[in-house]
Write a protein that holds these residues in place. Structure first.
Motif, short mmCIF file in Angstrom:
data_model
loop_
_atom_site.label_atom_id
_atom_site.label_comp_id
_atom_site.label_asym_id
_atom_site.label_seq_id
_atom_site.Cartn_x
_atom_site.Cartn_y
_atom_site.Cartn_z
N UNK A 216 63.06 42.34 36.68
CA UNK A 216 63.61 43.66 36.39
C UNK A 216 63.00 44.73 37.27
N UNK A 217 61.69 44.67 37.45
CA UNK A 217 61.01 45.68 38.27
C UNK A 217 61.52 45.67 39.69
N UNK A 218 61.58 44.50 40.31
CA UNK A 218 62.01 44.40 41.71
C UNK A 218 63.49 44.78 41.84
N UNK A 219 64.31 44.34 40.91
CA UNK A 219 65.74 44.68 40.96
C UNK A 219 65.96 46.17 40.88
N UNK A 235 65.47 43.82 50.86
CA UNK A 235 65.04 42.48 50.48
C UNK A 235 63.59 42.51 50.01
N UNK A 236 63.27 41.59 49.11
CA UNK A 236 61.89 41.34 48.73
C UNK A 236 61.54 39.94 49.21
N UNK A 237 60.49 39.87 50.03
CA UNK A 237 60.10 38.60 50.65
C UNK A 237 58.76 38.14 50.07
N UNK A 238 58.74 36.94 49.53
CA UNK A 238 57.50 36.36 49.04
C UNK A 238 56.78 35.61 50.14
#
Length: 311
Positions: A216-219, A235-238
């Motif tokens: 939820x936080x990242x979205x 984008x969020x990259x791990x």
């Protein structure tokens, strides 16, 4: 007056979209449309399809520049591009207010405290007064897939000659390229305004309070970047410290025509490994993005370490 301006805007949107789709609009009043090898006579020597292709290429090149954080400088560059292409002395850019149906003179924004003049009606007289000239004024509406943006008005050829239907055709041909640059300018102007930023922060804080997990936080963060700050892709990259490989775990892209419909795609859960985009040289990512930043609308949130700890 507002209804008249809205109807004029609708006609301009259809005309500009036709030009953007590859049909070169020569003169809306004469109802002419350019197609490939046909020649058109606009009150002078016939203009061939090849010549119009070269003129359209010149329009694309003239507006192939990045807007700076200095909005007054960016505004001046847009006006100079129009003046150079058209060979005119006077140029004004106007934006359309869909709530009031009025046009505001964007060219008046020379400083933070400057205010825009309103034009209650579009006519030769009002545009001549706005440009400070007695010469005839040519105008072309600016529109995007999201609706009406505004209008460009020019007058006074630098060589002293009279404006012709061929000049109107060139102005209409240039309009989609200027409209795209104007849309980005207005987006940057909105993002730089303090009240807008404060509103975004308060809205973001309110949504994060309700977030229950990492997804939820990242979205919420990525949706804010696209829907409120105008980014095209987020984008969020791990980062896997053992392998040195990055994986795209969250992705959101702004769809054409309806940014509000953008939705985050999550690939963070088990079983979705095959759908993740892999960045093998993750340590070079920052350098890569820094080079992209020179010609793309771009933001990088930096940290001491790459990956999950960057934020």
């Amino acid at each position: 007056i507002a209804l008249q301006n809205v109807e004029a805007g609708r006609l301009a949107i259809r005309a500009s979209m036709a030009a953007a789709n590859g049909d070169i609009m020569l003169n809306a009043i004469l109802g002419m449309k350019k197609s490939g090898v046909r020649a058109a006579n606009l009150g002078g020597a016939p203009v061939t399809g090849g010549e119009w292709a070269l003129r359209e290429l010149a329009c694309a090149r003239a507006f192939n520049f990045e807007l700076s954080a200095d909005l007054a400088d960016s505004l001046a560059r847009m006006e100079q591009a129009v003046q150079s292409l058209m060979g005119v002395r006077q140029c004004k850019l106007l934006i359309f207010d869909d709530q009031t149906g009025l046009y505001n003179c964007l060219s008046d924004l020379t400083g933070p405290s400057a205010k825009m003049r309103e034009l209650p009606i579009l006519s030769q007289g009002t545009l001549q007064a706005l440009l400070g000239t007695e010469h005839p004024v040519l105008q072309s509406h600016l529109a995007s897939e999201n609706g009406m943006i505004g209008l460009v008005a020019v007058a006074g050829k630098t060589n002293g000659a009279a404006l012709t239907p061929k000049d109107q055709a060139l102005l209409d041909l240039m309009a989609p390229y200027l409209a795209a640059k104007m849309a980005r300018f207005l987006q940057m102007r909105q993002a730089q305004s303090v009240p807008y930023i404060q509103g975004v922060v308060l809205e973001l804080a309110g949504r994060l309070v309700m977030a229950v997990d990492r997804d939820s936080i990242i979205s919420i963060l990525l949706e804010t970047f696209v829907k409120r700050l105008g980014f095209d892709v987020c984008q969020y990259v791990g980062f896997n410290a053992e392998t040195g490989i990055g994986e795209v775990l969250y992705d959101i892209r702004k769809p054409a025509g309806n940014p509000e419909s953008a939705r985050v795609q999550s690939y963070s859960h088990a079983g979705q490994e095959g759908k993740r985009r892999v960045i093998r040289e993750f340590s070079n990512l920052v350098g890569l993005l820094s080079s992209i930043a020179r010609n793309r609308f771009y933001l990088h949130l930096n940290g001491k370490k790459l990956g999950d700890r960057s934020l």
